[in-house]
Design a protein around this motif. Sequence first.
Motif, PDB file in Angstrom:
ATOM      1  N   ASP A 141      57.476  22.987 -54.959  1.00 12.06           N
ATOM      2  CA  ASP A 141      56.019  22.864 -54.965  1.00 12.06           C
ATOM      3  C   ASP A 141      55.557  21.410 -54.803  1.00 12.06           C
ATOM      4  O   ASP A 141      54.371  21.116 -54.972  1.00 12.06           O
ATOM      5  CB  ASP A 141      55.453  23.421 -56.275  1.00 12.06           C
ATOM      6  N   GLU A 142      56.488  20.502 -54.495  1.00 12.54           N
ATOM      7  CA  GLU A 142      56.132  19.089 -54.356  1.00 12.54           C
ATOM      8  C   GLU A 142      55.217  18.903 -53.147  1.00 12.54           C
ATOM      9  O   GLU A 142      55.457  19.476 -52.071  1.00 12.54           O
ATOM     10  CB  GLU A 142      57.405  18.261 -54.192  1.00 12.54           C
ATOM     11  N   PHE A 143      54.173  18.085 -53.313  1.00  9.59           N
ATOM     12  CA  PHE A 143      53.194  17.897 -52.237  1.00  9.59           C
ATOM     13  C   PHE A 143      52.710  16.460 -52.217  1.00  9.59           C
ATOM     14  O   PHE A 143      52.471  15.842 -53.261  1.00  9.59           O
ATOM     15  CB  PHE A 143      51.987  18.833 -52.444  1.00  9.59           C
ATOM     16  N   TYR A 144      52.605  15.914 -51.009  1.00  8.50           N
ATOM     17  CA  TYR A 144      51.999  14.612 -50.771  1.00  8.50           C
ATOM     18  C   TYR A 144      50.987  14.766 -49.643  1.00  8.50           C
ATOM     19  O   TYR A 144      51.180  15.561 -48.716  1.00  8.50           O
ATOM     20  CB  TYR A 144      53.055  13.570 -50.371  1.00  8.50           C
ATOM     21  N   LYS A 151      50.351  16.232 -44.788  1.00  5.86           N
ATOM     22  CA  LYS A 151      49.295  16.777 -43.924  1.00  5.86           C
ATOM     23  C   LYS A 151      48.788  15.743 -42.936  1.00  5.86           C
ATOM     24  O   LYS A 151      48.351  16.094 -41.829  1.00  5.86           O
ATOM     25  CB  LYS A 151      48.122  17.260 -44.783  1.00  5.86           C
TER      26      LYS A 151
END
Length: 255
Positions: free
Chosen positions: A61-64, A68
């Motif tokens: 679930d890691e997001f940066y 995008k």
Amino acid sequence: MSSLRNAVKRVTHKERSQPRHRAHLGILEKKHDYKERAKDYHKKQEMLKGMRQRASMKNPDEFYFAMKNSTTNQNGKHVKTDTVIQNERDLGPETIRILKDQDLSYVRLQKQQNKKKMERLSENLHFSEAKHDKRKHTVFVSNEEQAHNFDVADHFDTVPELSGRVFNRIKKKDLPAMAQTLSFPDKKMVKKLAKARRAKYGELAARAIRVEALGLAEAHLETEKLVASKGRKRKIKETENGKPAQYKWRRKRAK
């Protein structure tokens, strides 16, 4: 006994070469070659082990936001997407003004830092070229004959080799005492000192060029800031030799 042991000729141990019937396999590997190959193998295995460990511990679930706002090009490098580039171009005038002010402050800071470093270099090198251009030493004589036969070394009571100096010009009476106390360096040391001195002067010249370039950048940013401000103006001189254009503002009566 140790000296006698070293004096006696010892047996020269030779390493075995590759047997003739195995010559098609290449040079026989020695222990040193095996150690190098084993060290390289274990290094790669440790690297693979660390990569597997990082992959197993990765959070799905890691997001940066960069996931995008960026993509990879044909060379595999991360680049900004077209949407992000367009949004940066569509910045408001207030945001652009703040960014320009930050650029101007940074340029001024770099200019001041380079000036300080130039001053320290000039102090360490005894003199700077700028100071020498302004420095003059006028000697008055009685007639033209004395001016024609004027000898700088005799006037300053020094040797001809030091007459062209403007710093550390030693007098003749002080030379014997200095010769006894000082040890003259060898040619290698003299070359080393001369090389270090040339490097210092090269750095001083490079910083002078950088200060001049930063001054031009500062002038351009200040001009852009003034042009973006309020008030009627007209251009009276175009950009030339890297200098910014000149504007004339209409006089406004103070309230």
